[in-house]
Design a protein around this motif. Structure first.
Motif, PDB file in Angstrom:
ATOM      1  N   GLY A 117     -60.885  81.939 -13.003  1.00 34.67           N
ATOM      2  CA  GLY A 117     -60.774  82.610 -14.295  1.00 34.67           C
ATOM      3  C   GLY A 117     -61.668  81.989 -15.346  1.00 34.67           C
ATOM      4  N   ALA A 118     -61.746  80.669 -15.349  1.00 33.36           N
ATOM      5  CA  ALA A 118     -62.612  79.984 -16.316  1.00 33.36           C
ATOM      6  C   ALA A 118     -64.072  80.317 -16.074  1.00 33.36           C
ATOM      7  N   SER A 119     -64.463  80.310 -14.824  1.00 33.04           N
ATOM      8  CA  SER A 119     -65.856  80.611 -14.483  1.00 33.04           C
ATOM      9  C   SER A 119     -66.212  82.052 -14.831  1.00 33.04           C
ATOM     10  N   GLY A 120     -65.334  82.971 -14.485  1.00 30.80           N
ATOM     11  CA  GLY A 120     -65.593  84.383 -14.777  1.00 30.80           C
ATOM     12  C   GLY A 120     -65.575  84.697 -16.263  1.00 30.80           C
ATOM     13  N   TRP A 121     -64.651  84.088 -16.999  1.00 29.61           N
ATOM     14  CA  TRP A 121     -64.540  84.347 -18.435  1.00 29.61           C
ATOM     15  C   TRP A 121     -65.777  83.854 -19.175  1.00 29.61           C
ATOM     16  N   THR A 122     -66.187  82.623 -18.895  1.00 34.94           N
ATOM     17  CA  THR A 122     -67.343  82.056 -19.585  1.00 34.94           C
ATOM     18  C   THR A 122     -68.609  82.828 -19.242  1.00 34.94           C
ATOM     19  N   ALA A 123     -68.780  83.161 -17.971  1.00 29.16           N
ATOM     20  CA  ALA A 123     -69.962  83.931 -17.569  1.00 29.16           C
ATOM     21  C   ALA A 123     -69.969  85.317 -18.213  1.00 29.16           C
ATOM     22  N   SER A 124     -68.801  85.925 -18.338  1.00 29.14           N
ATOM     23  CA  SER A 124     -68.713  87.245 -18.972  1.00 29.14           C
ATOM     24  C   SER A 124     -69.047  87.196 -20.456  1.00 29.14           C
ATOM     25  N   MET A 125     -68.764  86.086 -21.095  1.00 23.24           N
ATOM     26  CA  MET A 125     -69.090  85.942 -22.508  1.00 23.24           C
ATOM     27  C   MET A 125     -70.592  85.744 -22.734  1.00 23.24           C
ATOM     28  N   ILE A 126     -71.259  85.156 -21.764  1.00 21.74           N
ATOM     29  CA  ILE A 126     -72.682  84.850 -21.913  1.00 21.74           C
ATOM     30  C   ILE A 126     -73.568  85.985 -21.405  1.00 21.74           C
ATOM     31  N   ALA A 127     -73.108  86.729 -20.420  1.00 22.54           N
ATOM     32  CA  ALA A 127     -73.941  87.730 -19.747  1.00 22.54           C
ATOM     33  C   ALA A 127     -74.582  88.774 -20.668  1.00 22.54           C
ATOM     34  N   PRO A 128     -73.875  89.360 -21.642  1.00 21.37           N
ATOM     35  CA  PRO A 128     -74.545  90.369 -22.479  1.00 21.37           C
ATOM     36  C   PRO A 128     -75.757  89.830 -23.235  1.00 21.37           C
ATOM     37  N   ASN A 129     -75.746  88.542 -23.554  1.00 22.89           N
ATOM     38  CA  ASN A 129     -76.885  87.961 -24.266  1.00 22.89           C
ATOM     39  C   ASN A 129     -78.140  87.907 -23.409  1.00 22.89           C
ATOM     40  N   SER A 130     -77.966  87.863 -22.092  1.00 23.74           N
ATOM     41  CA  SER A 130     -79.124  87.735 -21.220  1.00 23.74           C
ATOM     42  C   SER A 130     -79.644  89.066 -20.705  1.00 23.74           C
ATOM     43  N   ILE A 131     -78.914  90.157 -20.893  1.00 23.07           N
ATOM     44  CA  ILE A 131     -79.383  91.442 -20.369  1.00 23.07           C
ATOM     45  C   ILE A 131     -79.637  92.492 -21.452  1.00 23.07           C
ATOM     46  N   PHE A 132     -79.324  92.171 -22.703  1.00 24.22           N
ATOM     47  CA  PHE A 132     -79.568  93.099 -23.802  1.00 24.22           C
ATOM     48  C   PHE A 132     -80.388  92.426 -24.889  1.00 24.22           C
ATOM     49  N   LYS A 133     -81.212  93.214 -25.544  1.00 23.84           N
ATOM     50  CA  LYS A 133     -81.909  92.730 -26.730  1.00 23.84           C
ATOM     51  C   LYS A 133     -81.674  93.697 -27.882  1.00 23.84           C
ATOM     52  N   LYS A 134     -82.135  94.911 -27.722  1.00 24.99           N
ATOM     53  CA  LYS A 134     -82.026  95.898 -28.800  1.00 24.99           C
ATOM     54  C   LYS A 134     -80.574  96.327 -29.038  1.00 24.99           C
ATOM     55  N   TYR A 135     -79.806  96.510 -27.959  1.00 25.09           N
ATOM     56  CA  TYR A 135     -78.435  97.013 -28.065  1.00 25.09           C
ATOM     57  C   TYR A 135     -77.393  95.921 -27.821  1.00 25.09           C
ATOM     58  N   ARG A 136     -77.753  94.689 -28.061  1.00 23.51           N
ATOM     59  CA  ARG A 136     -76.871  93.562 -27.771  1.00 23.51           C
ATOM     60  C   ARG A 136     -75.538  93.658 -28.515  1.00 23.51           C
ATOM     61  N   ASN A 137     -75.555  93.979 -29.790  1.00 20.53           N
ATOM     62  CA  ASN A 137     -74.307  94.033 -30.573  1.00 20.53           C
ATOM     63  C   ASN A 137     -73.373  95.125 -30.076  1.00 20.53           C
ATOM     64  N   ILE A 138     -73.922  96.276 -29.743  1.00 18.96           N
ATOM     65  CA  ILE A 138     -73.091  97.364 -29.213  1.00 18.96           C
ATOM     66  C   ILE A 138     -72.503  96.977 -27.875  1.00 18.96           C
ATOM     67  N   ALA A 139     -73.336  96.386 -27.017  1.00 20.56           N
ATOM     68  CA  ALA A 139     -72.853  95.989 -25.681  1.00 20.56           C
ATOM     69  C   ALA A 139     -71.775  94.919 -25.772  1.00 20.56           C
ATOM     70  N   GLN A 140     -71.958  93.954 -26.652  1.00 18.06           N
ATOM     71  CA  GLN A 140     -70.934  92.920 -26.805  1.00 18.06           C
ATOM     72  C   GLN A 140     -69.647  93.524 -27.364  1.00 18.06           C
ATOM     73  N   GLY A 141     -69.760  94.419 -28.302  1.00 19.50           N
ATOM     74  CA  GLY A 141     -68.564  95.061 -28.863  1.00 19.50           C
ATOM     75  C   GLY A 141     -67.785  95.817 -27.825  1.00 19.50           C
ATOM     76  N   ILE A 142     -68.474  96.543 -26.972  1.00 23.63           N
ATOM     77  CA  ILE A 142     -67.792  97.294 -25.912  1.00 23.63           C
ATOM     78  C   ILE A 142     -67.216  96.342 -24.866  1.00 23.63           C
ATOM     79  N   SER A 143     -67.995  95.355 -24.459  1.00 21.79           N
ATOM     80  CA  SER A 143     -67.543  94.414 -23.428  1.00 21.79           C
ATOM     81  C   SER A 143     -66.316  93.636 -23.859  1.00 21.79           C
ATOM     82  N   PHE A 144     -66.287  93.203 -25.105  1.00 16.65           N
ATOM     83  CA  PHE A 144     -65.218  92.322 -25.583  1.00 16.65           C
ATOM     84  C   PHE A 144     -64.056  93.089 -26.200  1.00 16.65           C
ATOM     85  N   SER A 145     -64.043  94.403 -26.096  1.00 17.31           N
ATOM     86  CA  SER A 145     -62.970  95.189 -26.720  1.00 17.31           C
ATOM     87  C   SER A 145     -61.708  95.257 -25.857  1.00 17.31           C
ATOM     88  N   VAL A 146     -61.562  94.330 -24.992  1.00 21.12           N
ATOM     89  CA  VAL A 146     -60.413  94.299 -24.075  1.00 21.12           C
ATOM     90  C   VAL A 146     -59.136  94.076 -24.849  1.00 21.12           C
TER      91      VAL A 146
END
Length: 146
Positions: A117-146
């Motif tokens: 759980g620790a490994s998956g949670w931390t990686a999930s928090m970092i992943a949007p920063n490495s795959i988005f540039k222009k739409y990073r804020n939207i992607a993070q908002g959707i990803s973290f809206s759990v």
């Protein structure tokens, strides 16, 4: 952008959905350890205090092992950390289903699944920063809206 053509691609959005699912599963498990507690109480017929160690260790390790998972991400990659987390989570949950006593459940569900759980949670928090540039804020908002 020419150096990283994968940023903001269709694949990035697919990964974002996977991040949302991963955060839902990991977060949901952390918030539902009480249900697991009740099931383990019935299964092992132990005291409330002894059985509570399973969920307490799981939640504690899931939240406190972030530096360990960050080191895994730094040394290998976000993808490796996510795969390791999923594998540990699966092994921890399946092992708990077949554990013959509460002590082994503390190890399997508490420690092994907690590290996953620790490994998956931390990686999930970092992943949007490495795959988005222009739409990073939207992607993070959707990803973290759990």
């Amino acid at each position: 952008m020419a150096e990283f053509p994968d940023l903001d691609s269709t694949w990035s959005w697919i990964v974002m959905v996977a991040i949302f699912v991963a955060l839902s599963v990991i977060g949901g498990t952390n918030y539902t350890v009480g249900l697991v507690h009740n099931i383990l109480l019935e299964k092992y017929n132990e005291t409330q205090t002894t059985t509570a160690w399973v969920g307490a260790v799981h939640t504690s390790i899931s939240n406190l092992a972030a530096p360990l998972s960050s080191a895994l991400i730094d040394h290998f990659s976000v993808r490796t950390a996510m795969m390791t987390g999923g594998l540990l989570y699966t092994i921890g949950f399946l092992s708990t289903a077949f554990a013959p006593n509460i002590s082994l459940s503390v190890l399997t569900f508490g420690v092994i699944a907690g590290l996953g759980g620790a490994s998956g949670w931390t990686a999930s928090m970092i992943a949007p920063n490495s795959i988005f540039k222009k739409y990073r804020n939207i992607a993070q908002g959707i990803s973290f809206s759990v």
